[in-house]
Design an enzyme around this catalytic site. Structure first.
Site, PDB file in Angstrom:
ATOM      1  N   THR A 116       0.980  -1.327   0.074  1.00 37.50           N
ATOM      2  CA  THR A 116       0.019   0.192   0.017  1.00 37.50           C
ATOM      3  C   THR A 116       0.802   1.291  -0.105  1.00 37.50           C
ATOM      4  OG1 THR A 116      -1.455   1.434   1.384  1.00 37.50           O
ATOM      5  CG2 THR A 116      -0.129  -0.233   2.537  1.00 37.50           C
ATOM      6  N   TYR A 140      -1.600  -0.118  10.059  1.00 38.57           N
ATOM      7  CA  TYR A 140      -1.988  -0.662   8.847  1.00 38.57           C
ATOM      8  C   TYR A 140      -0.649  -0.478   7.842  1.00 38.57           C
ATOM      9  CZ  TYR A 140      -3.754  -1.085   3.961  1.00 38.57           C
ATOM     10  OH  TYR A 140      -3.711  -1.539   2.607  1.00 38.57           O
ATOM     11  N   LYS A 144       2.201  -3.934   6.415  1.00 32.68           N
ATOM     12  CA  LYS A 144       2.346  -4.154   5.054  1.00 32.68           C
ATOM     13  C   LYS A 144       4.091  -3.909   5.049  1.00 32.68           C
ATOM     14  CE  LYS A 144      -1.666  -4.957   3.400  1.00 32.68           C
ATOM     15  NZ  LYS A 144      -2.118  -5.964   2.529  1.00 32.68           N
ATOM     16  N   ASN A 169      -5.285   4.458  -4.902  1.00 34.64           N
ATOM     17  CA  ASN A 169      -6.828   4.287  -4.394  1.00 34.64           C
ATOM     18  C   ASN A 169      -7.547   3.090  -5.375  1.00 34.64           C
ATOM     19  OD1 ASN A 169      -5.867   6.525  -2.964  1.00 34.64           O
ATOM     20  ND2 ASN A 169      -7.998   6.439  -2.126  1.00 34.64           N
TER      21      ASN A 169
HETATM   22  N1  UDP Z   1     -13.081  10.829   2.279  1.00 36.84           N
HETATM   23  C1  UDP Z   1     -13.953  11.862   2.603  1.00 36.84           C
HETATM   24  N2  UDP Z   1     -15.284  11.487   2.796  1.00 36.84           N
HETATM   25  C2  UDP Z   1     -15.541   9.956   3.259  1.00 36.84           C
HETATM   26  C3  UDP Z   1     -14.456   9.170   2.926  1.00 36.84           C
HETATM   27  C4  UDP Z   1     -13.271   9.681   2.417  1.00 36.84           C
HETATM   28  O1  UDP Z   1     -13.782  13.164   2.297  1.00 36.84           O
HETATM   29  O2  UDP Z   1     -16.724   9.701   3.508  1.00 36.84           O
HETATM   30  C5  UDP Z   1     -11.536  11.344   1.701  1.00 36.84           C
HETATM   31  C6  UDP Z   1     -10.545  11.066   2.692  1.00 36.84           C
HETATM   32  O3  UDP Z   1     -10.348  11.864   3.767  1.00 36.84           O
HETATM   33  C7  UDP Z   1      -9.392  10.824   1.605  1.00 36.84           C
HETATM   34  C8  UDP Z   1     -10.170  10.542   0.370  1.00 36.84           C
HETATM   35  O4  UDP Z   1     -11.729  10.762   0.790  1.00 36.84           O
HETATM   36  O5  UDP Z   1      -8.814  12.347   1.543  1.00 36.84           O
HETATM   37  C9  UDP Z   1     -10.064   8.964  -0.164  1.00 36.84           C
HETATM   38  O6  UDP Z   1     -10.357   8.249   1.139  1.00 36.84           O
HETATM   39  P1  UDP Z   1     -10.520   6.573   1.214  1.00 36.84           P
HETATM   40  O7  UDP Z   1     -10.927   6.243   2.487  1.00 36.84           O
HETATM   41  O8  UDP Z   1     -11.461   6.184   0.059  1.00 36.84           O
HETATM   42  O9  UDP Z   1      -8.827   5.895   0.700  1.00 36.84           O
HETATM   43  P2  UDP Z   1      -7.420   6.269   1.247  1.00 36.84           P
HETATM   44  O10 UDP Z   1      -6.964   7.661   0.532  1.00 36.84           O
HETATM   45  O11 UDP Z   1      -7.761   6.885   2.850  1.00 36.84           O
HETATM   46  O12 UDP Z   1      -6.750   5.236   1.065  1.00 36.84           O
END
Ligand code: UDP
Length: 327
Positions: A116, A140, A144, A169
């Site tokens: 990751t 997490y 990894k 992502n």
């Molecule tokens: N995010 C958000 N609202 C949500 C879920 C996620 O604004 O309900 C934002 C989160 O803070 C990040 C981006 O979306 O900036 C992607 O989040 P996700 O959890 O999908 O993946 P990550 O980047 O954490 O692996």
């Protein structure tokens, strides 16, 4: 070639299982179904088992004449990883050590590991290259990274050829929008926005709109699940001649949370409530991949560079499976 797909009933593992089969590999799924869905892989052989079960692992590797292992079975929820770090170390690290030991005992020497971008923590520079310091800021990412190091030292013995693939992502649905993303609880941005578009959630919360980015919301690198899986296949092939492969897998292009919300609105034709919420702890403002190494060394070609197309596949899956997978 027979490939054991650990965690093959999960989102990425199930898509990988289909792509292996399409490319004349024989995938055998190994999954305890704690998070995955048997209905996502019903066409394929499933060994229902836990990675802690040494006996079943060794029996499976030997009797099925497995030649390579792809490993997707892990806990992935960052918040939970800070609540229950020991559980993450048990499942993500100890169980992987058990898997690698079973592989060593059975003489299985090829391993593709699901890593990751979280191994980089808060990177000093973006887009991220593989050489940047590994300074995970949650357990997490740290679990990894621990597995990557374990693979590194095992590869030095000459008994393991491995690829560690650092995902940005992962999103979208594969197999023409028929194999999708169904986590419980769901924490990923795109499925959450789609749930709001489908009227299953009251709103979408933007976690922070005061970041140093053009629209104030976080920028991430969204990579389609089939593109992610195609890189795994190329990495597996390269393990014939290489003992250690480390690649970032991303589109190289960033989209902000607000841009993703607008894209889902466009693709779905639905409007929904968007609520400004506090920042989520540990979220860097921008995370994008420099995937040049994978593109050059693996001849990796991304089929879905545009977010719009990625979201279309996700929207198709969610609208055709409004309750997710049945089992
Ligand atoms: N995010 C958000 N609202 C949500 C879920 C996620 O604004 O309900 C934002 C989160 O803070 C990040 C981006 O979306 O900036 C992607 O989040 P996700 O959890 O999908 O993946 P990550 O980047 O954490 O692996």
């Amino acid at each position: 070639m027979k490939v054991l797909v650990c965690g093959g009933a999960g989102y990425i593992g199930s898509n990988m299982t289909y792509i292996l089969a399409e490319n004349d590999y024989e995938p055998i799924v190994y999954d305890n179904l704690s998070k995955g869905h048997a209905s996502a892989i019903k066409k394929f052989e499933l060994v229902r088992g836990d990675l802690a079960d040494t006996e079943l692992l060794e029996k499976t590797l030997a009797e099925k004449k497995i030649e390579a292992v792809m490993h997707f079975a892990a806990f992935i929820e960052v918040g939970e990883s800070m609540q229950n770090p020991l559980e993450f170390y048990r499942n993500n690290v100890s169980n992987t050590q058990n898997l690698l030991s079973a592989m060593e005992k059975c003489g299985v020497g090829k391993f593709v590991f699901s890593s990751t971008a979280a191994v980089y923590g808060m990177p000093d520079a973006v887009p991220i290259i593989e050489e940047l310091p590994k300074q995970a800021i949650n357990s997490y990412g740290e679990t990894k990274w621990a597995v990557e190091r374990m693979c590194h030292f095992q590869s030095l013995t000459g008994r393991l050829n491995y690829a560690a693939l650092r995902y940005f992502n992962a999103c979208g649905a594969g197999q023409n929008g028929t194999i999708g993303e169904d986590h419980s609880p769901e924490s990923h941005l795109i499925p959450l926005i789609i749930a709001a578009a489908m009227g299953k959630r009251e709103d979408v919360k933007i976690f922070g709109n005061d970041y140093p980015t053009p629209d104030g919301t976080c920028i991430r690198d969204y990579i389609h699940i089939e593109d992610l899986c195609s890189a795994h296949l190329l990495a597996l092939q390269k393990l014939d001649s290489q003992s250690e492969l480390l690649y970032n897998l991303g589109n190289g292009k960033g989209y902000s949370v607000s841009q993703v919300i607008e894209t889902v609105k466009r693709v779905s034709g639905k409007d929904f409530k968007v609520t400004a919420s506090p920042r989520r702890p540990g979220d860097p403002p921008v995370l994008t991949a420099d995937a040049t190494k994978a593109i050059k060394e693996l001849n990796w070609q991304v089929k879905y560079p545009e977010l719009e197309k990625i979201v279309e596949t996700a929207w198709k899956w969610h609208s055709e499976n409004p309750d997710g997978y049945v089992d």
